[in-house]
Design a protein around this motif. Structure first.
Motif, mmCIF file in Angstrom:
data_model
loop_
_atom_site.group_PDB
_atom_site.id
_atom_site.type_symbol
_atom_site.label_atom_id
_atom_site.label_comp_id
_atom_site.label_asym_id
_atom_site.label_seq_id
_atom_site.Cartn_x
_atom_site.Cartn_y
_atom_site.Cartn_z
ATOM 1 N N ASP A 114 2.757 -7.708 -3.339
ATOM 2 C CA ASP A 114 3.485 -7.896 -2.049
ATOM 3 C C ASP A 114 4.257 -6.322 -1.635
ATOM 4 O O ASP A 114 3.883 -5.545 -2.588
ATOM 5 C CB ASP A 114 4.837 -8.886 -2.435
ATOM 6 C CG ASP A 114 5.497 -8.181 -3.449
ATOM 7 O OD1 ASP A 114 6.449 -7.365 -3.210
ATOM 8 O OD2 ASP A 114 5.200 -8.850 -4.626
ATOM 9 N N ALA A 115 4.593 -6.452 -0.561
ATOM 10 C CA ALA A 115 4.982 -5.292 0.182
ATOM 11 C C ALA A 115 6.050 -4.342 -0.887
ATOM 12 O O ALA A 115 5.929 -3.147 -0.932
ATOM 13 C CB ALA A 115 5.706 -5.465 1.264
ATOM 14 N N GLN A 116 6.939 -5.197 -1.293
ATOM 15 C CA GLN A 116 8.011 -4.507 -2.119
ATOM 16 C C GLN A 116 7.486 -3.682 -3.530
ATOM 17 O O GLN A 116 7.726 -2.692 -3.864
ATOM 18 C CB GLN A 116 9.311 -5.256 -2.574
ATOM 19 C CG GLN A 116 10.122 -5.720 -1.334
ATOM 20 C CD GLN A 116 10.725 -4.487 -0.694
ATOM 21 O OE1 GLN A 116 11.013 -3.405 -1.372
ATOM 22 N NE2 GLN A 116 11.032 -4.546 0.520
ATOM 23 N N ARG B 204 4.312 -3.118 -3.772
ATOM 24 C CA ARG B 204 3.378 -1.939 -3.334
ATOM 25 C C ARG B 204 4.035 -0.633 -3.128
ATOM 26 O O ARG B 204 3.704 0.504 -3.788
ATOM 27 C CB ARG B 204 2.842 -2.394 -2.111
ATOM 28 C CG ARG B 204 1.782 -1.283 -1.376
ATOM 29 C CD ARG B 204 1.147 -1.744 0.034
ATOM 30 N NE ARG B 204 0.602 -3.104 -0.438
ATOM 31 C CZ ARG B 204 0.351 -4.174 0.545
ATOM 32 N NH1 ARG B 204 0.818 -4.191 1.499
ATOM 33 N NH2 ARG B 204 -0.582 -5.175 0.271
ATOM 34 N N ASP C 237 9.175 1.757 8.443
ATOM 35 C CA ASP C 237 8.866 1.741 6.913
ATOM 36 C C ASP C 237 8.090 2.786 6.424
ATOM 37 O O ASP C 237 6.981 2.639 6.852
ATOM 38 C CB ASP C 237 8.736 0.253 6.662
ATOM 39 C CG ASP C 237 8.652 -0.050 5.297
ATOM 40 O OD1 ASP C 237 8.625 1.135 4.491
ATOM 41 O OD2 ASP C 237 8.359 -1.205 4.833
ATOM 42 N N ASN D 10 4.918 1.219 4.466
ATOM 43 C CA ASN D 10 4.071 0.686 5.187
ATOM 44 C C ASN D 10 3.147 1.906 5.752
ATOM 45 O O ASN D 10 1.901 1.574 5.759
ATOM 46 C CB ASN D 10 4.520 -0.030 6.270
ATOM 47 C CG ASN D 10 4.905 -1.544 6.071
ATOM 48 O OD1 ASN D 10 4.820 -1.885 4.759
ATOM 49 N ND2 ASN D 10 5.795 -2.031 6.736
ATOM 50 N N TRP E 133 0.942 3.424 3.179
ATOM 51 C CA TRP E 133 0.003 2.395 2.514
ATOM 52 C C TRP E 133 -1.280 2.723 3.666
ATOM 53 O O TRP E 133 -2.465 2.619 3.390
ATOM 54 C CB TRP E 133 0.514 1.132 2.443
ATOM 55 C CG TRP E 133 -0.630 0.023 2.155
ATOM 56 C CD1 TRP E 133 -1.058 -1.085 3.116
ATOM 57 C CD2 TRP E 133 -1.258 0.053 1.027
ATOM 58 N NE1 TRP E 133 -1.992 -1.531 2.229
ATOM 59 C CE2 TRP E 133 -2.354 -1.099 1.199
ATOM 60 C CE3 TRP E 133 -1.417 0.771 -0.169
ATOM 61 C CZ2 TRP E 133 -3.347 -1.357 0.130
ATOM 62 C CZ3 TRP E 133 -2.459 0.530 -1.098
ATOM 63 C CH2 TRP E 133 -3.310 -0.543 -0.992
#
Length: 268
Positions: A24-26, A28, A217, A220, A223
């Motif tokens: 998940d994003a956190q 990651r 962010d 993000n 990534w």
């Protein structure tokens, strides 16, 4: 707790991308930051503030991909697309003096001790209390359960102070509104303490001239850039491994110029 910040080579980029692609994003964001952290400091990572994590990611982005960042947003008034162009230096210049002092550009070293959180004074409806910035571990734990404003406050406010606040709020008819107001108060206190806690960018719409605030962010954005870079690298691996039978690690250990020349020879 000093560390040298260096660029990831292409094999390390692929490894970081592979580890971060299925979480998940956190998680990651933590993995991407952790890709730059030496093994000796990894046990401290969950205790870093989220703002500290993002400070490291901004510096890592600057080293890995350069200064320039371009993101797309939409006007809140008319829905037109808006292009926001800025630099990592502009964002780093908004960090608190505490975070800014962590980076020593002359030696490319970073003092990660300032990423560890400490308590600060504030007042909630006449009640004095202490709070800290949210940690990486806080967001990780809240993601696994049903996160609420109360749970967030419970993590960032000193336990004894939180107990007093909770007792006061439980006597209120509109308890939910009280927790919401507390969250807003905490957010403002955190932003005053560390502007990198939430990065907001203002953009003027080219169509209707309305002003829109966009939250940015860095995790993000990092990534997205890493994924694009790895996609190109994996195509190189596919082409050269298919033609020559070389391993992925050997291909990515070559310079980009050498790989381009081998691919050009195959095309010719």
């Amino acid at each position: 707790m000093n560390m040298v910040l260096r660029r990831l080579d292409e094999n390390e980029q692929v490894e970081a991308w592979e580890r971060a692609s299925s979480v998940d994003a956190q998680a990651r964001a933590a993995l991407l930051a952790g890709a730059y952290v030496p093994d000796a400091l990894m046990p401290t990572l969950p205790d870093w503030s989220v703002a500290g994590r993002d400070h490291l990611l901004l510096l890592a982005y600057q080293h890995q991909f350069g200064e320039d960042i371009s993101v797309e947003g939409r006007c809140h008034a008319c829905g037109a697309k808006t292009q926001l162009n800025f630099s990592t230096s502009q964002l780093l210049n908004t960090a608190s003096s505490r975070l800014a002092a962590a980076w020593h550009s002359d030696t490319a070293t970073l003092n990660t001790e300032v990423y560890l959180t400490e308590y600060h004074e504030m007042e909630v409806q006449g009640l004095p209390c202490q709070f800290r910035l949210p940690r990486i571990q806080d967001f990780h734990d809240m993601h696994r359960g049903d996160a609420s404003l109360r749970q967030f406050a419970q993590r960032v406010i000193a336990p004894s102070d939180f107990a007093a606040i909770e007792e006061t709020f439980s006597a209120k008819k509109e308890e939910g509104a009280a927790w919401e107001q507390l969250y807003l108060t905490l957010e403002q206190a955190m932003l005053s303490l560390e502007p990198l806690s939430v990065v907001t960018l203002n953009a003027t719409c080219p169509e209707c001239s309305a002003q829109t605030e966009h939250q940015f962010d860095i995790a993000n954005q990092f990534w997205a850039q890493l994924s694009a870079a790895v996609e190109k690298q994996l195509w190189d691996v596919h082409i050269l491994a298919s033609a020559y039978g070389w391993s992925s690690q050997d291909i990515l250990s070559m310079s980009s110029a050498r790989r381009r020349r081998h691919i050009a020879m195959l095309i010719e």
